[in-house]
Design a protein around this motif. Structure first.
Motif, PDB file in Angstrom:
ATOM      1  N   GLN A  84     101.644 106.187  24.801  1.00 63.33           N
ATOM      2  CA  GLN A  84     100.332 106.500  24.572  1.00 63.33           C
ATOM      3  C   GLN A  84     100.320 107.952  25.655  1.00 63.33           C
ATOM      4  O   GLN A  84     100.580 107.593  26.701  1.00 63.33           O
ATOM      5  CB  GLN A  84      99.456 105.508  25.130  1.00 63.33           C
ATOM      6  N   LEU A  85      99.488 108.889  25.105  1.00 63.49           N
ATOM      7  CA  LEU A  85      99.257 110.133  25.888  1.00 63.49           C
ATOM      8  C   LEU A  85      98.293 109.575  26.995  1.00 63.49           C
ATOM      9  O   LEU A  85      97.492 108.790  26.785  1.00 63.49           O
ATOM     10  CB  LEU A  85      98.630 111.329  25.123  1.00 63.49           C
ATOM     11  N   HIS A  86      98.342 110.058  28.127  1.00 61.39           N
ATOM     12  CA  HIS A  86      97.349 109.897  29.330  1.00 61.39           C
ATOM     13  C   HIS A  86      96.239 110.714  28.857  1.00 61.39           C
ATOM     14  O   HIS A  86      96.421 111.944  28.045  1.00 61.39           O
ATOM     15  CB  HIS A  86      98.017 110.544  30.664  1.00 61.39           C
ATOM     16  N   PRO A  87      95.167 110.453  29.217  1.00 66.35           N
ATOM     17  CA  PRO A  87      93.641 111.016  29.190  1.00 66.35           C
ATOM     18  C   PRO A  87      93.839 112.374  29.333  1.00 66.35           C
ATOM     19  O   PRO A  87      93.134 113.532  28.715  1.00 66.35           O
ATOM     20  CB  PRO A  87      92.699 110.231  30.012  1.00 66.35           C
ATOM     21  N   ILE A  88      94.540 112.827  30.166  1.00 68.79           N
ATOM     22  CA  ILE A  88      94.475 114.409  30.820  1.00 68.79           C
ATOM     23  C   ILE A  88      95.496 115.061  29.637  1.00 68.79           C
ATOM     24  O   ILE A  88      95.225 116.178  29.389  1.00 68.79           O
ATOM     25  CB  ILE A  88      95.189 114.524  32.247  1.00 68.79           C
ATOM     26  N   TYR A 112      95.567 115.482  37.377  1.00 74.04           N
ATOM     27  CA  TYR A 112      95.783 114.088  37.586  1.00 74.04           C
ATOM     28  C   TYR A 112      95.651 113.540  38.799  1.00 74.04           C
ATOM     29  O   TYR A 112      94.735 112.640  38.987  1.00 74.04           O
ATOM     30  CB  TYR A 112      97.240 113.910  37.034  1.00 74.04           C
ATOM     31  N   ALA A 113      96.028 114.323  39.821  1.00 73.36           N
ATOM     32  CA  ALA A 113      96.013 113.739  41.030  1.00 73.36           C
ATOM     33  C   ALA A 113      94.298 113.783  41.670  1.00 73.36           C
ATOM     34  O   ALA A 113      93.655 113.027  42.200  1.00 73.36           O
ATOM     35  CB  ALA A 113      96.615 114.573  42.214  1.00 73.36           C
ATOM     36  N   PHE A 114      93.716 114.956  41.092  1.00 72.92           N
ATOM     37  CA  PHE A 114      92.176 115.054  41.543  1.00 72.92           C
ATOM     38  C   PHE A 114      91.696 114.136  40.968  1.00 72.92           C
ATOM     39  O   PHE A 114      90.588 113.425  41.569  1.00 72.92           O
ATOM     40  CB  PHE A 114      91.891 116.656  40.951  1.00 72.92           C
ATOM     41  N   LEU A 115      91.811 113.798  39.676  1.00 73.70           N
ATOM     42  CA  LEU A 115      91.023 112.700  39.156  1.00 73.70           C
ATOM     43  C   LEU A 115      91.364 111.170  39.520  1.00 73.70           C
ATOM     44  O   LEU A 115      90.556 110.222  39.247  1.00 73.70           O
ATOM     45  CB  LEU A 115      91.181 112.832  37.391  1.00 73.70           C
ATOM     46  N   HIS A 118      88.439 111.392  42.352  1.00 75.64           N
ATOM     47  CA  HIS A 118      87.028 112.370  41.920  1.00 75.64           C
ATOM     48  C   HIS A 118      86.662 111.675  40.510  1.00 75.64           C
ATOM     49  O   HIS A 118      87.306 111.761  39.570  1.00 75.64           O
ATOM     50  CB  HIS A 118      87.165 113.543  41.765  1.00 75.64           C
ATOM     51  N   ALA A 119      85.555 111.163  40.493  1.00 74.96           N
ATOM     52  CA  ALA A 119      84.848 110.819  39.166  1.00 74.96           C
ATOM     53  C   ALA A 119      83.606 111.778  38.925  1.00 74.96           C
ATOM     54  O   ALA A 119      82.674 112.153  39.846  1.00 74.96           O
ATOM     55  CB  ALA A 119      84.193 109.440  39.238  1.00 74.96           C
ATOM     56  N   HIS A 120      83.310 111.922  37.653  1.00 75.60           N
ATOM     57  CA  HIS A 120      82.177 112.729  37.019  1.00 75.60           C
ATOM     58  C   HIS A 120      82.029 114.040  38.066  1.00 75.60           C
ATOM     59  O   HIS A 120      80.815 114.261  38.648  1.00 75.60           O
ATOM     60  CB  HIS A 120      80.908 111.931  37.275  1.00 75.60           C
ATOM     61  N   ALA A 121      83.515 114.695  38.129  1.00 74.67           N
ATOM     62  CA  ALA A 121      83.194 116.091  39.042  1.00 74.67           C
ATOM     63  C   ALA A 121      82.408 117.062  38.436  1.00 74.67           C
ATOM     64  O   ALA A 121      82.248 117.274  37.026  1.00 74.67           O
ATOM     65  CB  ALA A 121      84.623 116.367  38.974  1.00 74.67           C
ATOM     66  N   ASP A 151      88.365 113.179  32.765  1.00 80.30           N
ATOM     67  CA  ASP A 151      87.230 112.677  33.753  1.00 80.30           C
ATOM     68  C   ASP A 151      86.267 111.640  32.928  1.00 80.30           C
ATOM     69  O   ASP A 151      86.333 110.515  33.374  1.00 80.30           O
ATOM     70  CB  ASP A 151      86.662 113.736  34.398  1.00 80.30           C
ATOM     71  N   ALA A 152      85.732 112.197  31.950  1.00 78.75           N
ATOM     72  CA  ALA A 152      84.753 111.132  30.956  1.00 78.75           C
ATOM     73  C   ALA A 152      85.587 109.933  30.721  1.00 78.75           C
ATOM     74  O   ALA A 152      84.980 108.749  30.600  1.00 78.75           O
ATOM     75  CB  ALA A 152      84.077 111.793  29.910  1.00 78.75           C
ATOM     76  N   LYS A 153      86.742 110.257  30.234  1.00 78.28           N
ATOM     77  CA  LYS A 153      87.476 108.937  29.640  1.00 78.28           C
ATOM     78  C   LYS A 153      88.086 108.044  30.517  1.00 78.28           C
ATOM     79  O   LYS A 153      87.842 106.934  30.346  1.00 78.28           O
ATOM     80  CB  LYS A 153      88.583 109.485  28.703  1.00 78.28           C
TER      81      LYS A 153
END
Ligand SMILES: Cc1cc2nc3c(=O)[nH]c(=O)nc-3n(C[C@H](O)[C@H](O)[C@H](O)COP(=O)(O)OP(=O)(O)OC[C@H]3O[C@@H](n4cnc5c(N)ncnc54)[C@H](O)[C@@H]3O)c2cc1C
Ligand code: FES
Ligand code: FES
Lengths: 162, 288
Positions: A84-88, A112-115, A118-121, A151-153
């Motif tokens: 399964q692909l990651h959301p990023i 990836y590290a940022f998210l 951080h949410a709803h950046a 981010d949204a996902k």
């Protein structure tokens, strides 16, 4: 003189005898044979070599493999889980976040590290977060869109919540 | 680019690290590696032994005690950037960490290493001059405290002895009515400053400047304290005219050289503008 090190790479321990001067990026590409991590500038400028070290994005051309002994490294190959692909990754696909693709693995690892924390950046926060990663093709607009998608996902309110 | 061969040690304690440095006169301390590794790759440095201090316990303190903010040797730029304490009480320090290199370099680069490296282009030296910070150097006979004013001794040169480790940076806790700001002119993220100015001050109850520090980045062989600019404002109610006068003195007292980032004249002029803006921003914050 070589030294024996063990690095946890994408969840699996990789043990090898290495020279202390071996850069982490060369360990990843040539010892562990994971060539998703790229070498662009080799001078700490472009971020094509970005990997995640114990949760933080770093430039693997500016770190020796011995410094990562006993630590956890995640590369672009570690993003997929169970096919399964990651959301990023999905975001870069859906939003056309790449052209030649050279910067993409590094861009994705930094994002990836940022998210992770951080949410709803905001757009500004996203642009600041990837300011150490250069892209010579896209003009960044779709990269930012791709990160927003992820981010949204990743941080969608739990389904069925009040 | 492949560095020359070297041996690598990860001493678990400070005394063991010091012993290694004593035994190997050409050894180098490795911390975040973000200045040293590029230099090794270019073979500008070819030490036979790297003493990696990053596995020594007890060097990650970032807290206030006894009138100081204590910053352990292994505190990284990203730690300062993300610290609510630094953001709320040390705006000059927060500003500075935010513009050092880029986010990935900041995840590894240490504040102590930034000072020990003593690159005139590094951003923390000017900031620490403005703060009147101190550093703690630990060597074979124990720890000694060095005022930042006497820490930098020249281009890439400090008061540290070969067998001393910079174990802590101490920034004075802010007094009432304090404010500070760091302004850096850079061509792009990740570039060193064309010029940078750090300002830290506090106002007394009558609105007069009580203490003031001004530091200049990358406009001389080492970070410069703009003493005459400080003198103009100390004890005075800061007016636009006085600020402009202080800024003009900083323009005179810096010592830039021409390079790809600009001519010496241009840099002097930028020092004046940035000094003015940094002082205004510091005052704004002091009054907030
Ligand atoms: C692409 C790029 C851009 C950069 N841009 C900026 C910038 O804009 N502004 C800026 O300020 N800096 C910049 N830097 C430099 C970066 O911030 C440095 O890495 C940092 O200043 C040094 O800290 P470090 O922990 O990485 O030290 P290291 O690289 O490990 O060491 C640097 C030097 O200091 C010595 N040293 C390190 N720690 C200690 C200690 N505790 N005690 C005694 N000696 C010690 C080492 O022996 C070595 O000589 C940039 C670096 C890169 C790669
Ligand atoms: S290859 Fe590491 S930053 Fe460019
Ligand atoms: S897609 Fe080509 S460098 Fe970014």
């Amino acid at each position: 003189m070589t030294q024996k090190i063990t690095i946890n790479l994408n969840g699996a321990d990789v043990t090898a005898e290495v020279e202390p001067r071996l850069l982490l990026v060369h360990f990843i590409r040539e010892v562990a044979n994971l060539t998703g991590t790229h070498i662009g500038c080799d001078t700490t400028s472009c971020g094509a070599c970005s990997v995640v070290l114990d949760g933080k994005a770093v430039k693997s051309c500016t770190l020796f493999a011995v410094q990562a002994d006993g630590r956890r490294i995640m590369t672009v190959e570690g993003l997929v889980t169970g096919g399964q692909l990651h959301p990023i990754q999905e975001g870069f696909h859906e939003k056309h976040g790449l052209q030649c693709g050279f910067c993409t693995p590094g861009m994705m690892m930094t994002s990836y590290a940022f998210l992770q924390n951080h949410a709803h950046a905001s757009e500004e926060e996203i642009r600041w977060a990837i300011s150490g990663n250069l892209c010579r093709c896209t003009g960044y607009v779709n990269i930012v869109e791709a990160i927003k998608y992820a981010d949204a996902k990743l941080h969608a309110p739990a389904a069925g919540g009040a | 680019m492949i560095p020359a061969e070297f041996q690598y040690a990860t001493p678990p304690t400070i005394p063991e690290a010091i012993a290694l440095l004593q035994a190997h006169q050409d050894a180098k301390i490795l911390s975040g590696g973000q200045s040293l590794i590029p230099a090794l790759k270019l073979r500008l440095a070819t030490p036979p032994l790297l003493v990696d201090i990053s596995r020594i316990a007890g060097l990650t303190t970032l807290s206030e005690a006894g009138g100081w903010l204590h910053i352990g040797a292994l505190v990284r730029e990203a730690d300062l950037e993300e610290s609510p304490l630094v953001r709320s009480r040390y705006p000059l320090l927060h500003d500075t960490s935010h513009v050092v290199a880029d986010p990935l370099v900041r995840n590894l680069a240490t504040i102590a290493g930034n000072l020990a490296h003593a690159d005139p282009a590094n951003d923390h030296p000017a900031t620490m001059l403005a703060y009147r910070a101190e550093v703690v150097a630990t060597g074979p006979s124990g720890a000694r405290v060095i005022a930042v004013d006497s820490f930098f001794t020249g281009l890439f040169a400090t008061a540290l002895a070969h067998d001393e480790i910079l174990t802590e940076v101490r920034v004075p806790a802010p007094m009432a009515g304090s404010g500070g700001a760091y302004l850096k002119l850079e061509r792009k993220v990740g570039d060193f400053a064309t010029a940078g100015v750090a300002a830290q001050l506090n106002l007394d109850a009558a609105g007069r400047v009580q203490q003031i520090g001004i530091g200049l980045t990358n406009v001389g062989p080492m970070a410069i304290r703009a003493r005459r600019s400080e003198d103009v404002l100390r004890g005075q109610s800061p007016s636009d005219a006085l600020i402009a006068q202080a800024a003009a003195l900083a323009q005179e007292d810096c010592d830039p050289t021409a390079d790809l980032r600009g001519s010496a004249d241009y840099k002097r002029n930028m020092v004046r503008i940035l000094t003015m803006r940094a002082l205004h921003k510091a005052l704004e914050r002091a009054r907030a």
